[in-house]
Scaffold this active site. Structure first.
Site, PDB file in Angstrom:
ATOM      1  CG  ASP A 150      -0.214  -0.120   2.535  1.00 35.01           C
ATOM      2  OD1 ASP A 150       0.740  -0.959   2.637  1.00 35.01           O
ATOM      3  OD2 ASP A 150      -0.529   0.677   3.438  1.00 35.01           O
TER       4      ASP A 150
ATOM      5  CE1 TYR B  39       8.756  -2.008   1.642  1.00 37.95           C
ATOM      6  CE2 TYR B  39       6.930  -0.855   2.114  1.00 37.95           C
ATOM      7  CZ  TYR B  39       7.477  -1.907   1.854  1.00 37.95           C
ATOM      8  OH  TYR B  39       6.569  -3.095   1.871  1.00 37.95           O
TER       9      TYR B  39
ATOM     10  CE  LYS C 297       7.329  -4.265  -2.090  1.00 37.30           C
ATOM     11  NZ  LYS C 297       7.843  -5.518  -2.518  1.00 37.30           N
TER      12      LYS C 297
END
Length: 295
Positions: free
Chosen positions: A110, A133, A137
């Site tokens: 998410d 992060y 991703k």
């Protein structure tokens, strides 16, 4: 079914929460599949040649990539390693899969969204990650779909399980050690028992074997909506913990990495395409805590 008709499945990052759950439930799916579980000691996914050789040697048909750099705050300083695992290694996996005719199911997060929405995120909403992060991703997804467009990306959120370190275990530990806790109450999302996600992935594999590999981006979390504060209250209630929990605002608990304020994911697509039934987060939390408490 003969062994010859079975498809070989490589699960990377198999010592983590999700990989461990996949290992636990894989025995129920051995009619069509033979599983190979690896972690960094067995297969370094940042080593493109090693990945290519492993896929070739074991005739891998499907790769479920659970390997990731997930230390969200540490990633703000450990940028190079975070990108190496979350972006560059995914590019290597994608090229190796394409070269060897394998299909990839990749787990994302998410955190690829900015968290400013006020309705559940569907798969077609534009990404806008706010942390190292999240950016790593997001770029991993892009690299994968560029090199291997016939892939499945599954974004999930607020993952916990009976394995590893996670929010549920931390709140149980602190709740038993302390008289009171302060927990953020203005970040909204959905807790996900990794056992549920693992079983969904295995059903997607089964669907791919018997029907078709439905490539694309999907969202999976358990059903329902909560905050970290209310999540903590339910953890303590189910575990029989008596500890005062105080709701606080995000700015009262500063972290190095920016968290999404809202990260509820829409699951309509994964439910429709694969016929998956998703439990409410409270039910799954109760199952997990019962397993933790009763061994």
């Amino acid at each position: 079914m003969t062994e010859l008709n079975k498809k070989n499945v490589l699960v990377t990052g198999s010592n983590g929460q999700l990989g461990s759950e996949l290992r636990r439930f894989s025995s129920e799916f051995t009619t069509h599949f033979r599983f190979f579980f690896t972690d960094v000691a067995d297969l370094d996914i940042t080593d493109r040649q090693a990945v290519d050789a492993y896929i070739k040697e074991h005739s891998i048909a499907y790769i479920v990539n659970c390997a990731a750099y997930t230390a969200v705050d540490k990633a703000e300083d450990d940028v190079e390693l975070c990108y190496k695992i979350n972006r560059d290694a995914i590019a290597s996996l994608a090229v190796a899969a394409t070269n060897n005719g394998a299909r990839i199911i990749h787990i994302s997060t998410d955190y690829v969204f900015d968290g400013t929405a006020n309705a559940p995120y569907t798969e077609d909403i534009e990404t806008n990650p706010q942390s190292v992060y999240g950016k790593s991703k997001c770029e991993g997804e892009i690299e994968l779909l560029k090199a291997c467009p016939e892939s499945i990306v599954i974004r999930t959120a607020w993952l916990y399980s009976i394995y590893g370190n996670n929010f549920v275990k931390t709140m149980m530990k602190y709740g038993r050690e302390r008289d009171e806790l302060n927990v953020v109450a203005d970040q909204t999302g959905t807790p996900t028992n990794a056992a549920d996600l693992a079983q969904a992935i295995l059903r997607i594999l089964e669907h791919s074997y018997t029907k078709a590999f439905e490539s694309g981006i999907y969202h999976y979390s358990d059903e329902g909506v909560t905050t970290w504060y209310d999540f903590t209250l339910e953890i303590h209630r189910l575990a029989g913990i008596d500890c005062k929990v105080n709701p606080i605002a995000t700015d009262q608990y500063p972290t190095k990495a920016k968290r999404p304020m809202y990260s509820v994911l829409s699951k309509e697509k994964v439910k429709t395409v694969f016929g998956i039934s998703i439990p409410q987060w409270q039910e799954s939390l109760a199952v997990c805590i019962s397993e933790m408490e009763n061994g």
